[in-house]
Design a protein around this motif. Structure first.
Motif, PDB file in Angstrom:
ATOM      1  N   GLU A   9       0.971  -1.084  -0.315  1.00  0.00           N
ATOM      2  CA  GLU A   9      -0.162  -0.067   0.012  1.00  0.00           C
ATOM      3  C   GLU A   9       0.963   1.338   0.317  1.00  0.00           C
ATOM      4  O   GLU A   9       2.100   1.169   0.473  1.00  0.00           O
ATOM      5  CB  GLU A   9      -0.867  -0.148   1.280  1.00  0.00           C
ATOM      6  N   THR A  10       0.410   2.318  -0.662  1.00  0.00           N
ATOM      7  CA  THR A  10       0.953   3.565  -0.743  1.00  0.00           C
ATOM      8  C   THR A  10       1.638   4.011   0.786  1.00  0.00           C
ATOM      9  O   THR A  10       0.768   4.037   1.643  1.00  0.00           O
ATOM     10  CB  THR A  10       0.123   4.575  -1.359  1.00  0.00           C
ATOM     11  N   ALA A  11       2.772   4.424   0.794  1.00  0.00           N
ATOM     12  CA  ALA A  11       3.352   5.025   1.997  1.00  0.00           C
ATOM     13  C   ALA A  11       3.647   4.008   3.074  1.00  0.00           C
ATOM     14  O   ALA A  11       3.872   4.238   4.148  1.00  0.00           O
ATOM     15  CB  ALA A  11       2.714   6.185   2.566  1.00  0.00           C
ATOM     16  N   LYS A  12       3.574   2.534   2.718  1.00  0.00           N
ATOM     17  CA  LYS A  12       3.571   1.622   3.641  1.00  0.00           C
ATOM     18  C   LYS A  12       5.027   0.857   3.142  1.00  0.00           C
ATOM     19  O   LYS A  12       5.209   1.074   2.359  1.00  0.00           O
ATOM     20  CB  LYS A  12       2.343   0.885   4.094  1.00  0.00           C
ATOM     21  N   SER A  13       5.162  -0.258   4.094  1.00  0.00           N
ATOM     22  CA  SER A  13       6.137  -1.239   3.569  1.00  0.00           C
ATOM     23  C   SER A  13       5.584  -2.528   2.900  1.00  0.00           C
ATOM     24  O   SER A  13       4.254  -2.844   3.370  1.00  0.00           O
ATOM     25  CB  SER A  13       7.023  -1.576   4.625  1.00  0.00           C
ATOM     26  N   PRO A  14       6.067  -3.265   2.123  1.00  0.00           N
ATOM     27  CA  PRO A  14       5.280  -4.527   1.326  1.00  0.00           C
ATOM     28  C   PRO A  14       5.104  -5.203   2.517  1.00  0.00           C
ATOM     29  O   PRO A  14       6.170  -5.576   3.354  1.00  0.00           O
ATOM     30  CB  PRO A  14       6.481  -4.923   0.620  1.00  0.00           C
ATOM     31  N   GLU A  15       4.095  -5.987   2.325  1.00  0.00           N
ATOM     32  CA  GLU A  15       3.482  -6.941   3.570  1.00  0.00           C
ATOM     33  C   GLU A  15       3.268  -8.089   2.696  1.00  0.00           C
ATOM     34  O   GLU A  15       2.669  -8.411   1.650  1.00  0.00           O
ATOM     35  CB  GLU A  15       1.925  -6.585   3.986  1.00  0.00           C
ATOM     36  N   ALA A  16       4.025  -9.135   3.453  1.00  0.00           N
ATOM     37  CA  ALA A  16       4.010 -10.560   2.968  1.00  0.00           C
ATOM     38  C   ALA A  16       2.507 -10.958   2.829  1.00  0.00           C
ATOM     39  O   ALA A  16       1.925 -11.027   3.940  1.00  0.00           O
ATOM     40  CB  ALA A  16       4.832 -11.385   3.735  1.00  0.00           C
ATOM     41  N   LEU A  17       2.136 -11.683   1.761  1.00  0.00           N
ATOM     42  CA  LEU A  17       0.877 -12.464   1.750  1.00  0.00           C
ATOM     43  C   LEU A  17       1.031 -13.991   1.709  1.00  0.00           C
ATOM     44  O   LEU A  17       0.452 -14.726   2.677  1.00  0.00           O
ATOM     45  CB  LEU A  17       0.325 -12.228   0.523  1.00  0.00           C
ATOM     46  N   PHE A  18       1.862 -14.504   0.907  1.00  0.00           N
ATOM     47  CA  PHE A  18       2.068 -16.060   0.647  1.00  0.00           C
ATOM     48  C   PHE A  18       3.350 -16.133   0.321  1.00  0.00           C
ATOM     49  O   PHE A  18       4.300 -15.492  -0.389  1.00  0.00           O
ATOM     50  CB  PHE A  18       1.105 -16.511  -0.430  1.00  0.00           C
ATOM     51  N   VAL A  19       3.975 -17.300   1.028  1.00  0.00           N
ATOM     52  CA  VAL A  19       5.152 -18.027   0.384  1.00  0.00           C
ATOM     53  C   VAL A  19       4.733 -19.293  -0.172  1.00  0.00           C
ATOM     54  O   VAL A  19       4.340 -19.966   0.877  1.00  0.00           O
ATOM     55  CB  VAL A  19       6.365 -18.183   1.342  1.00  0.00           C
ATOM     56  N   MET A  20       4.876 -19.554  -1.168  1.00  0.00           N
ATOM     57  CA  MET A  20       4.634 -20.834  -2.055  1.00  0.00           C
ATOM     58  C   MET A  20       5.679 -21.705  -2.523  1.00  0.00           C
ATOM     59  O   MET A  20       6.714 -21.112  -3.226  1.00  0.00           O
ATOM     60  CB  MET A  20       3.690 -20.608  -2.927  1.00  0.00           C
ATOM     61  N   THR A  21       5.841 -22.977  -2.274  1.00  0.00           N
ATOM     62  CA  THR A  21       6.869 -23.666  -2.722  1.00  0.00           C
ATOM     63  C   THR A  21       6.669 -24.777  -3.589  1.00  0.00           C
ATOM     64  O   THR A  21       7.317 -25.202  -4.239  1.00  0.00           O
ATOM     65  CB  THR A  21       7.915 -24.250  -1.467  1.00  0.00           C
ATOM     66  N   LEU A  22       5.413 -25.594  -3.377  1.00  0.00           N
ATOM     67  CA  LEU A  22       5.254 -26.912  -3.982  1.00  0.00           C
ATOM     68  C   LEU A  22       4.374 -26.571  -5.281  1.00  0.00           C
ATOM     69  O   LEU A  22       3.269 -25.885  -4.980  1.00  0.00           O
ATOM     70  CB  LEU A  22       4.446 -27.701  -3.027  1.00  0.00           C
ATOM     71  N   LYS A  55     -11.610 -12.256  -3.685  1.00  0.00           N
ATOM     72  CA  LYS A  55     -13.080 -12.407  -3.781  1.00  0.00           C
ATOM     73  C   LYS A  55     -13.594 -11.187  -3.178  1.00  0.00           C
ATOM     74  O   LYS A  55     -13.316 -10.875  -2.039  1.00  0.00           O
ATOM     75  CB  LYS A  55     -13.331 -13.856  -3.024  1.00  0.00           C
ATOM     76  N   GLY A  56     -14.632 -10.798  -3.744  1.00  0.00           N
ATOM     77  CA  GLY A  56     -15.578  -9.536  -3.009  1.00  0.00           C
ATOM     78  C   GLY A  56     -14.572  -8.601  -2.816  1.00  0.00           C
ATOM     79  O   GLY A  56     -14.603  -8.166  -1.468  1.00  0.00           O
ATOM     80  N   SER A  57     -14.124  -7.958  -3.761  1.00  0.00           N
ATOM     81  CA  SER A  57     -13.250  -6.775  -3.451  1.00  0.00           C
ATOM     82  C   SER A  57     -13.481  -5.614  -2.780  1.00  0.00           C
ATOM     83  O   SER A  57     -14.848  -5.308  -2.705  1.00  0.00           O
ATOM     84  CB  SER A  57     -12.510  -5.869  -4.949  1.00  0.00           C
ATOM     85  N   GLN A  58     -12.830  -5.132  -1.635  1.00  0.00           N
ATOM     86  CA  GLN A  58     -13.287  -4.072  -0.651  1.00  0.00           C
ATOM     87  C   GLN A  58     -12.064  -2.887  -0.951  1.00  0.00           C
ATOM     88  O   GLN A  58     -10.985  -3.225  -1.495  1.00  0.00           O
ATOM     89  CB  GLN A  58     -12.997  -4.632   0.787  1.00  0.00           C
ATOM     90  N   PRO A  59     -12.485  -1.744  -0.700  1.00  0.00           N
ATOM     91  CA  PRO A  59     -11.727  -0.662  -0.956  1.00  0.00           C
ATOM     92  C   PRO A  59     -10.448  -0.788  -0.284  1.00  0.00           C
ATOM     93  O   PRO A  59      -9.235  -0.232  -0.927  1.00  0.00           O
ATOM     94  CB  PRO A  59     -12.416   0.574  -0.305  1.00  0.00           C
ATOM     95  N   GLU A  60     -10.167  -1.339   0.682  1.00  0.00           N
ATOM     96  CA  GLU A  60      -8.890  -1.464   1.517  1.00  0.00           C
ATOM     97  C   GLU A  60      -7.982  -2.708   0.692  1.00  0.00           C
ATOM     98  O   GLU A  60      -6.842  -2.719   1.139  1.00  0.00           O
ATOM     99  CB  GLU A  60      -9.160  -2.145   2.895  1.00  0.00           C
ATOM    100  N   ASP A  61      -8.389  -3.319  -0.399  1.00  0.00           N
ATOM    101  CA  ASP A  61      -7.476  -4.236  -1.143  1.00  0.00           C
ATOM    102  C   ASP A  61      -6.827  -3.205  -2.166  1.00  0.00           C
ATOM    103  O   ASP A  61      -6.208  -3.934  -2.896  1.00  0.00           O
ATOM    104  CB  ASP A  61      -8.565  -5.112  -1.907  1.00  0.00           C
ATOM    105  N   SER A  62      -7.174  -2.054  -2.154  1.00  0.00           N
ATOM    106  CA  SER A  62      -6.550  -1.154  -3.292  1.00  0.00           C
ATOM    107  C   SER A  62      -4.983  -1.121  -2.731  1.00  0.00           C
ATOM    108  O   SER A  62      -4.590  -0.757  -1.743  1.00  0.00           O
ATOM    109  CB  SER A  62      -6.968   0.356  -3.132  1.00  0.00           C
ATOM    110  N   ALA A  63      -4.049  -1.557  -3.376  1.00  0.00           N
ATOM    111  CA  ALA A  63      -2.616  -1.627  -3.416  1.00  0.00           C
ATOM    112  C   ALA A  63      -1.949  -2.184  -4.630  1.00  0.00           C
ATOM    113  O   ALA A  63      -2.648  -2.482  -5.700  1.00  0.00           O
ATOM    114  CB  ALA A  63      -2.467  -2.607  -2.361  1.00  0.00           C
ATOM    115  N   THR A  64      -0.470  -2.101  -4.447  1.00  0.00           N
ATOM    116  CA  THR A  64       0.094  -3.059  -5.747  1.00  0.00           C
ATOM    117  C   THR A  64       0.480  -4.263  -4.872  1.00  0.00           C
ATOM    118  O   THR A  64       0.953  -4.481  -4.102  1.00  0.00           O
ATOM    119  CB  THR A  64       1.448  -2.125  -5.990  1.00  0.00           C
ATOM    120  N   TYR A  65       0.264  -5.134  -5.946  1.00  0.00           N
ATOM    121  CA  TYR A  65       0.488  -6.804  -5.619  1.00  0.00           C
ATOM    122  C   TYR A  65       1.728  -7.161  -6.246  1.00  0.00           C
ATOM    123  O   TYR A  65       1.720  -7.011  -7.716  1.00  0.00           O
ATOM    124  CB  TYR A  65      -0.644  -7.493  -5.886  1.00  0.00           C
ATOM    125  N   LEU A  66       2.668  -7.454  -5.767  1.00  0.00           N
ATOM    126  CA  LEU A  66       4.238  -7.961  -6.123  1.00  0.00           C
ATOM    127  C   LEU A  66       4.273  -9.444  -6.000  1.00  0.00           C
ATOM    128  O   LEU A  66       3.981 -10.119  -4.830  1.00  0.00           O
ATOM    129  CB  LEU A  66       5.136  -7.094  -5.425  1.00  0.00           C
TER     130      LEU A  66
END
Lengths: 110, 112
Positions: free
Chosen positions: B39-52, B78-89
């Motif tokens: 999110e703007t002005a914040k640090s990247p937040e980890a969502l998932f680490v996938m290996t298999l 699913k069911g997007s909310q305004p707080e989902d607005s961000a850049t996904y890396l």
């Protein structure tokens, strides 16, 4: 628990100067990585330190250097600054799997 | 594929709609695939680490799948909310190398 702390948050420097950025990792995390983000570019890897040793290095000129101290805190130094070095510099710490990022230092070179 | 690529570059989605985007990466010497939300002005937040290969992970309304043989991962919201607005890396980790190679991100804007 405290997150990854980067200082300073903002910095303005003149071309030709040098700059040192600091990163304090999460307690217990021994790996610290540095990344650069410029407009239009993804995060570019600079280097990674583990237990005071540089383990990996990205494709940046020798003006970019870093080090890690015995308490895992890391510093990054850029000498002879160029306008193109203006960027957001992020550090990330890791206990071995998964990374936690700091909020970054925004460096502006004028 | 030689680099980590994400598509689309940006996306506008109506609140309540579901959406998904893609991360493509070199499949050779694969170790892990990371997803972050930034999110703007914040640090990247980890969502998932996938290996298999075939991995599917879920965190609330967000889920991700991984295909390591063909080199792609999908992120679903699913069911997007305004707080989902961000850049996904997304970022790929190679075997034996502690260096994340990032894509340039998908910028998601949720329209209320």
């Amino acid at each position: 628990k405290a997150g990854v702390t980067q200082t300073p948050r903002y910095l303005i420097k003149t071309r030709g100067q040098q700059v040192t950025l600091s990163c304090s990792p999460i307690s217990g995390h021994r790996s610290v990585s540095w990344y650069q983000q410029t407009p239009g570019q993804g995060l570019q890897f600079l280097f990674e330190y583990f237990s005071e040793t540089q383990r990996n290095k990205g494709n940046f000129p020798g003006r970019f250097s870093g080090r890690q101290f015995s308490n895992s805190r890391s510093e990054m130094n850029v000498s002879t600054l160029e306008l193109g070095d203006s960027a957001l510099y992020l550090c990330a710490s890791s206990p071995g799997e998964g990374y936690t990022f700091g909020s970054g230092t925004r460096l502006t070179v004028v | 594929i030689l680099n980590v690529e994400q598509s689309p570059q940006s996306l506008h989605v109506q609140e309540g709609d579901s959406t998904n985007f893609t991360c493509s990466f070199p499949s050779s010497n694969f170790y892990a695939l990371h997803w972050y939300r930034w999110e703007t002005a914040k640090s990247p937040e980890a969502l998932f680490v996938m290996t298999l290969n075939g991995d599917e992970k879920k965190k609330g309304r967000i889920s991700a799948t991984l295909n390591t043989k063909e080199g792609y991962s999908y992120l679903y919201i699913k069911g997007s909310q305004p707080e989902d607005s961000a850049t996904y890396l997304c970022a790929r980790l190679r075997d034996g190398n502690e260096k994340l190679t990032f894509g340039t991100g998908t910028r998601l804007t949720i329209i209320p």
